[in-house]
Motif scaffolding. Sequence first.
Motif, PDB file in Angstrom:
ATOM      1  N   ARG A 242       0.851  -1.188   0.000  1.00  0.00           N
ATOM      2  CA  ARG A 242       0.000   0.000   0.000  1.00  0.00           C
ATOM      3  C   ARG A 242       0.885   1.236   0.000  1.00  0.00           C
ATOM      4  N   THR A 243       0.567   2.189  -0.845  1.00  0.00           N
ATOM      5  CA  THR A 243       1.328   3.430  -0.896  1.00  0.00           C
ATOM      6  C   THR A 243       0.358   4.556  -1.244  1.00  0.00           C
ATOM      7  N   THR A 244      -0.043   5.315  -0.226  1.00  0.00           N
ATOM      8  CA  THR A 244      -1.159   6.244  -0.412  1.00  0.00           C
ATOM      9  C   THR A 244      -1.055   7.410   0.566  1.00  0.00           C
ATOM     10  N   TYR A 245      -1.722   8.507   0.231  1.00  0.00           N
ATOM     11  CA  TYR A 245      -1.925   9.582   1.188  1.00  0.00           C
ATOM     12  C   TYR A 245      -3.250  10.261   0.899  1.00  0.00           C
ATOM     13  N   ALA A 246      -3.737  11.008   1.870  1.00  0.00           N
ATOM     14  CA  ALA A 246      -4.998  11.735   1.721  1.00  0.00           C
ATOM     15  C   ALA A 246      -4.967  12.984   2.585  1.00  0.00           C
ATOM     16  N   GLY A 252     -14.082  18.796   2.059  1.00  0.00           N
ATOM     17  CA  GLY A 252     -13.851  17.687   1.142  1.00  0.00           C
ATOM     18  C   GLY A 252     -12.587  16.925   1.488  1.00  0.00           C
ATOM     19  N   ARG A 253     -12.249  16.003   0.591  1.00  0.00           N
ATOM     20  CA  ARG A 253     -11.105  15.128   0.818  1.00  0.00           C
ATOM     21  C   ARG A 253     -10.458  14.807  -0.529  1.00  0.00           C
ATOM     22  N   ILE A 254      -9.124  14.794  -0.556  1.00  0.00           N
ATOM     23  CA  ILE A 254      -8.360  14.375  -1.739  1.00  0.00           C
ATOM     24  C   ILE A 254      -7.484  13.206  -1.335  1.00  0.00           C
ATOM     25  N   SER A 255      -7.496  12.141  -2.143  1.00  0.00           N
ATOM     26  CA  SER A 255      -6.677  10.973  -1.845  1.00  0.00           C
ATOM     27  C   SER A 255      -5.936  10.522  -3.097  1.00  0.00           C
ATOM     28  N   VAL A 256      -4.751   9.965  -2.883  1.00  0.00           N
ATOM     29  CA  VAL A 256      -3.880   9.526  -3.975  1.00  0.00           C
ATOM     30  C   VAL A 256      -3.395   8.112  -3.681  1.00  0.00           C
ATOM     31  N   ASP A 257      -3.638   7.184  -4.586  1.00  0.00           N
ATOM     32  CA  ASP A 257      -3.062   5.851  -4.501  1.00  0.00           C
ATOM     33  C   ASP A 257      -1.833   5.781  -5.402  1.00  0.00           C
ATOM     34  N   ARG A 258      -1.012   4.771  -5.193  1.00  0.00           N
ATOM     35  CA  ARG A 258       0.275   4.657  -5.900  1.00  0.00           C
ATOM     36  C   ARG A 258       1.052   5.964  -5.759  1.00  0.00           C
ATOM     37  N   ALA A 259       1.089   6.479  -4.549  1.00  0.00           N
ATOM     38  CA  ALA A 259       1.601   7.831  -4.326  1.00  0.00           C
ATOM     39  C   ALA A 259       3.118   7.925  -4.390  1.00  0.00           C
TER      40      ALA A 259
END
Length: 332
Positions: A242-246, A252-259
């Motif tokens: 897992r490699t992510t941040y938010a 609201g909310r912003i999230s990024v996978d494969r960060a």
Amino acid sequence: MSEPEPASGILRLGVLGCADFAWRKMLPAIATVPELRITALASRDSAKAARFADRFGGEPVTGYEALLEREDVDAVYVVLPTGLHHRWALRALDAGKHVLAEKSLTTGADEAAELVAAARDHGLWLMENFLFLHHSQHPAVRERIDAGAIGAPRVFSAAFGVPPRPAGDIRNSPELGGGALLDVGAYTVRAATYFLGPDLTLAGSQLRIDGRTGVDVGGSALFHTPAGVSAELSFGFDSSYRTTYALWGSEGRISVDRAFTPPADLLPSVRWERQDSVQDLVLPADDQYANGARAFAHRVLTGAPFDAYGESLVHQAALLEQIRDRAHHVTV
């Protein structure tokens, strides 16, 4: 020792260590950067040095000291285990070579401060190879946050986890600076300062310690800013990948996978959630490996200012040290 003169706008690079990451990712990227030319590759194993030189060019060298004595090396890429970074980066700086070192730069803040002082004294560049900082998806996320996409930020969260390392992996060795905190955990800390700024206070941390090896195989940390924004960080060598941040805000909310480790051909996806809508934003592909190598060459060749960047290296090491020194330990 005075700063070496790069040859005709090209930075002549020596490689200290023949690690798998260098073979798979970094050296192929370096080969695409016109401002960099590999002139020598060093290993304690002459056969390994020869194999790397056959693929990437340059002369194979047996032993790290021999590479630092070469006049055709302006800078070195240190891809040794973390526990060896301080020794060999300091030797390189004292030999008049610029240094690009894999993360984490050192195992502690005092070592980082000594390297930064040496770089300043010699008029050289020292760069920590956090490649995700050179991917265009993160400035794009920050621009949206600055424009009010999530309102006022309340919580930053980041996670980087990978499956267990093989028994003989150097990251399982405490003597070589192993452990999840200095490897994958360092990414989450650096991402927190990228989005929230350097003024973070540690509220608490926890590390899971492998009872057989003595290294930390995972953990978590909680920081906060003076304005009360929290940073919740998780990392491990004992989990699914897992490699992510938010970033979660008042609107609201912003999230990024494969960060942190996206392939060069990946189209990054950013999820933007508001009260009544969810939008997936697809961003252009980008090569953070080549971008990072190019950034190092550019900083050296243009004589970019080092002082503020050097301070950030010591600050990063200090935050990691705080997590380690104040952590509650759980033996697993």
